[in-house]
Design a protein around this motif. Structure first.
Motif, short mmCIF file in Angstrom:
data_model
loop_
_atom_site.label_atom_id
_atom_site.label_comp_id
_atom_site.label_asym_id
_atom_site.label_seq_id
_atom_site.Cartn_x
_atom_site.Cartn_y
_atom_site.Cartn_z
N PHE A 182 0.82 -1.21 0.00
CA PHE A 182 0.00 0.00 0.00
C PHE A 182 0.86 1.26 0.00
O PHE A 182 0.34 2.35 -0.24
CB PHE A 182 -0.90 0.04 1.25
N GLY A 183 2.17 1.17 0.24
CA GLY A 183 3.00 2.34 0.51
C GLY A 183 3.77 2.87 -0.68
O GLY A 183 4.97 3.13 -0.57
N GLU A 184 3.10 3.05 -1.82
CA GLU A 184 3.81 3.57 -2.98
C GLU A 184 4.39 4.96 -2.73
O GLU A 184 5.44 5.32 -3.27
CB GLU A 184 2.90 3.61 -4.22
N ASP A 185 3.74 5.74 -1.85
CA ASP A 185 4.28 7.07 -1.55
C ASP A 185 5.54 6.98 -0.70
O ASP A 185 6.53 7.67 -0.95
CB ASP A 185 3.22 7.96 -0.87
N THR A 186 5.53 6.10 0.32
CA THR A 186 6.71 5.91 1.15
C THR A 186 7.92 5.50 0.31
O THR A 186 9.03 6.03 0.47
CB THR A 186 6.45 4.83 2.22
N MET A 187 7.71 4.58 -0.62
CA MET A 187 8.81 4.15 -1.48
C MET A 187 9.25 5.26 -2.41
O MET A 187 10.45 5.39 -2.72
CB MET A 187 8.40 2.90 -2.27
N MET A 188 8.32 6.10 -2.85
CA MET A 188 8.68 7.23 -3.70
C MET A 188 9.60 8.20 -2.96
O MET A 188 10.55 8.74 -3.53
CB MET A 188 7.42 7.94 -4.19
N TRP A 189 9.32 8.43 -1.67
CA TRP A 189 10.21 9.32 -0.90
C TRP A 189 11.58 8.66 -0.74
O TRP A 189 12.61 9.33 -0.86
CB TRP A 189 9.62 9.62 0.48
N ALA A 190 11.60 7.36 -0.48
CA ALA A 190 12.88 6.66 -0.33
C ALA A 190 13.70 6.75 -1.61
O ALA A 190 14.92 6.99 -1.57
CB ALA A 190 12.63 5.20 0.05
N GLN A 191 13.05 6.54 -2.75
CA GLN A 191 13.75 6.64 -4.04
C GLN A 191 14.33 8.04 -4.22
O GLN A 191 15.44 8.22 -4.73
CB GLN A 191 12.78 6.32 -5.19
N GLY A 192 13.57 9.05 -3.78
CA GLY A 192 14.04 10.43 -3.90
C GLY A 192 15.24 10.70 -3.03
O GLY A 192 16.21 11.34 -3.46
N PHE A 193 15.22 10.22 -1.79
CA PHE A 193 16.37 10.42 -0.90
C PHE A 193 17.60 9.71 -1.45
O PHE A 193 18.70 10.26 -1.43
CB PHE A 193 16.04 9.91 0.50
N VAL A 194 17.43 8.49 -1.93
CA VAL A 194 18.56 7.75 -2.51
C VAL A 194 19.14 8.50 -3.70
O VAL A 194 20.36 8.54 -3.90
CB VAL A 194 18.11 6.33 -2.93
N ALA A 195 18.28 9.14 -4.49
CA ALA A 195 18.71 9.85 -5.70
C ALA A 195 19.27 11.24 -5.40
O ALA A 195 19.71 11.95 -6.31
CB ALA A 195 17.54 9.97 -6.67
N GLY A 196 19.25 11.65 -4.12
CA GLY A 196 19.79 12.94 -3.76
C GLY A 196 18.84 14.11 -3.96
O GLY A 196 19.28 15.27 -4.04
N CYS A 197 17.56 13.85 -4.04
CA CYS A 197 16.57 14.92 -4.22
C CYS A 197 16.39 15.71 -2.92
O CYS A 197 16.62 15.19 -1.83
CB CYS A 197 15.23 14.34 -4.67
N VAL A 198 15.94 16.94 -3.05
CA VAL A 198 15.77 17.83 -1.91
C VAL A 198 14.28 17.99 -1.59
O VAL A 198 13.48 18.30 -2.47
CB VAL A 198 16.40 19.22 -2.19
N PHE A 199 13.94 17.79 -0.31
CA PHE A 199 12.57 17.82 0.17
C PHE A 199 12.31 19.05 1.02
O PHE A 199 13.21 19.59 1.66
CB PHE A 199 12.28 16.58 1.02
N ALA A 200 11.06 19.47 1.08
CA ALA A 200 10.63 20.55 1.98
C ALA A 200 9.12 20.54 2.10
O ALA A 200 8.42 19.91 1.29
CB ALA A 200 11.12 21.91 1.48
N ASN A 201 8.61 21.24 3.10
CA ASN A 201 7.18 21.45 3.27
C ASN A 201 6.92 22.92 3.56
O ASN A 201 7.63 23.54 4.35
CB ASN A 201 6.63 20.61 4.43
N VAL A 202 5.90 23.48 2.91
CA VAL A 202 5.48 24.84 3.22
C VAL A 202 4.79 24.80 4.59
O VAL A 202 3.84 24.04 4.78
CB VAL A 202 4.49 25.38 2.17
N PRO A 203 5.26 25.58 5.57
CA PRO A 203 4.69 25.51 6.92
C PRO A 203 3.37 26.28 7.04
O PRO A 203 3.22 27.18 7.86
CB PRO A 203 5.80 26.14 7.77
N GLU A 204 2.42 25.89 6.21
CA GLU A 204 1.09 26.50 6.21
C GLU A 204 0.05 25.41 5.94
O GLU A 204 0.32 24.45 5.22
CB GLU A 204 0.98 27.58 5.13
N TYR A 205 -1.14 25.60 6.51
CA TYR A 205 -2.23 24.64 6.30
C TYR A 205 -2.90 24.95 4.96
O TYR A 205 -3.85 25.74 4.89
CB TYR A 205 -3.23 24.71 7.45
#
Length: 263
Positions: free
Chosen positions: A173-196
Motif C-alpha cells: 500500500f505504501g507507494e508514496d513511502t517508497m517514492m520518498w525513499a527513491q528520492g532520498f537515494v537519488a539525492g533529491c531535496v525535500f521541503a514542506n510549506v509551513p502553512e495549512y
C-alpha cells in the motif's frame, strides 16, 4: 488525480472545484479513471467546460500506483516543469498552488514540496492539524520513523521524477513511502510549506482499514526495505516494528496513538 469506483460524487466535486478554482491558473488537470467509476461522477467530470481538464479512461482497475505512473508518463512527455498531486476526496485551499510555486521560486534546490494539512472527517469536521518538517534535513530525520510528506499535498519538480523514477508497483500500500525513499537515494531535496494549505479527509473506516496483521506485516516489510536503502540502521527497524505493532491494537487505542505519536 486518480479515480475509482468507490469515490463519492460529493467529495469528488469538492476536490475538483478546489483545483479548478486555484488562484494560480496556469495548469492542466489530468484525471485517470482507474477502471469503472460512478456514473454521476463521470457525468459531472465529462460535463465540465474547462479547457484545462484532461480525462484518461481505462476499463480495468490497476491500482493507484499504476494510475499515477500512467499520468506521470503523460505529463513528463509533455514537458511540464511542475507536477502536482491531488486525491479525489481531499480539498486544496485555493492558494495552495500559488504558495507552493512561490516557495519553489524562493528555494530553487527544492524538488519535492508538500504542505501542512488539516485532517477532516467524512462530514468535514476537523480531526487533527498535521504539521510536517520544513527543511530537507528535518524531513530526512523524520523519515527514519515515518513519512515526512503528506502525499496528496506534494508538488514535484520535473527533476525529481527524472532522478527518482516512477512509483513502485510492488508495495502492499505504501507507494508514496517508497517514492520518498527513491528520492532520498537519488539525492533529491525535500521541503514542506509551513502553512495549512490542504484538507485531508479521513473516511469513516479510516482506522478499521489501517489495522490488522496484513497491514502490520506490510508496514514492517516496507519500512525495513526503506531502512536498508537509506542505511538507517537497527534503530530504524525498531521504530518500524513499533509502528507495525500499533496496527494490531484495537481501533480505540489506534485513534489515540494516531494523534499522540505525531506530536
Amino acid at each position: 488525480m486518480s479515480l475509482y469506483k468507490n469515490d463519492r460524487f460529493e467529495f469528488v466535486k469538492l476536490s475538483v472545484e478546489s483545483i479548478l478554482n486555484q488562484t494560480y491558473k496556469h495548469f492542466d488537470f489530468y484525471v485517470q479513471y482507474d477502471g469503472p467509476i460512478r456514473e454521476e461522477v463521470d457525468s459531472y467530470l465529462s460535463g465540465l467546460e474547462d479547457e484545462r481538464m484532461r480525462i484518461q479512461k481505462r476499463a480495468e482497475n490497476k491500482g493507484l500506483a499504476q494510475s499515477l505512473n500512467d499520468l506521470l508518463n503523460i505529463v513528463m512527455s509533455a514537458g511540464y516543469e511542475y507536477i502536482a498531486r491531488m486525491d479525489a476526496d481531499d480539498i486544496s485551499e485555493l492558494n495552495r498552488f500559488e504558495r507552493q510555486i512561490q516557495y519553489f521560486d524562493e528555494h530553487p534546490k527544492v524538488e519535492c514540496l508538500g504542505t501542512w494539512a488539516v485532517e477532516i472527517m467524512g462530514d468535514g469536521g476537523e480531526y487533527y492539524r498535521k504539521q510536517m518538517p520544513e527543511s530537507h534535513e528535518d524531513c530526512k530525520k523524520l523519515f527514519r520513523k515515518r513519512d515526512c510528506m503528506i502525499h496528496p499535498t506534494v508538488i514535484f519538480r520535473r527533476s525529481y521524477i527524472e532522478k527518482s523514477g516512477l512509483y513502485s508497483l510492488d508495495t502492499y500500500f505504501g507507494e508514496d513511502t517508497m517514492m520518498w525513499a527513491q528520492g532520498f537515494v537519488a539525492g533529491c531535496v525535500f521541503a514542506n510549506v509551513p502553512e495549512y494549505l490542504f484538507r485531508f479527509r479521513l473516511d469513516d473506516n479510516f482506522f478499521k482499514r489501517r489495522r490488522g496483521w496484513k497491514h502490520a506485516k506490510g508496514i514492517f516489510t516496507l519500512r525495513h526495505k526503506v531502512n536498508k536503502m537509506l542505511h538507517y540502521g537497527v534503530m530504524a527497524d525498531f521504530w518500524a516494528l513499533a509502528y507495525a505493532g500499533a496496527k494490531m491494537m484495537p481501533i480505540c487505542m489506534l485513534n489515540v496513538i494516531y494523534k499522540t505519536a505525531r506530536k
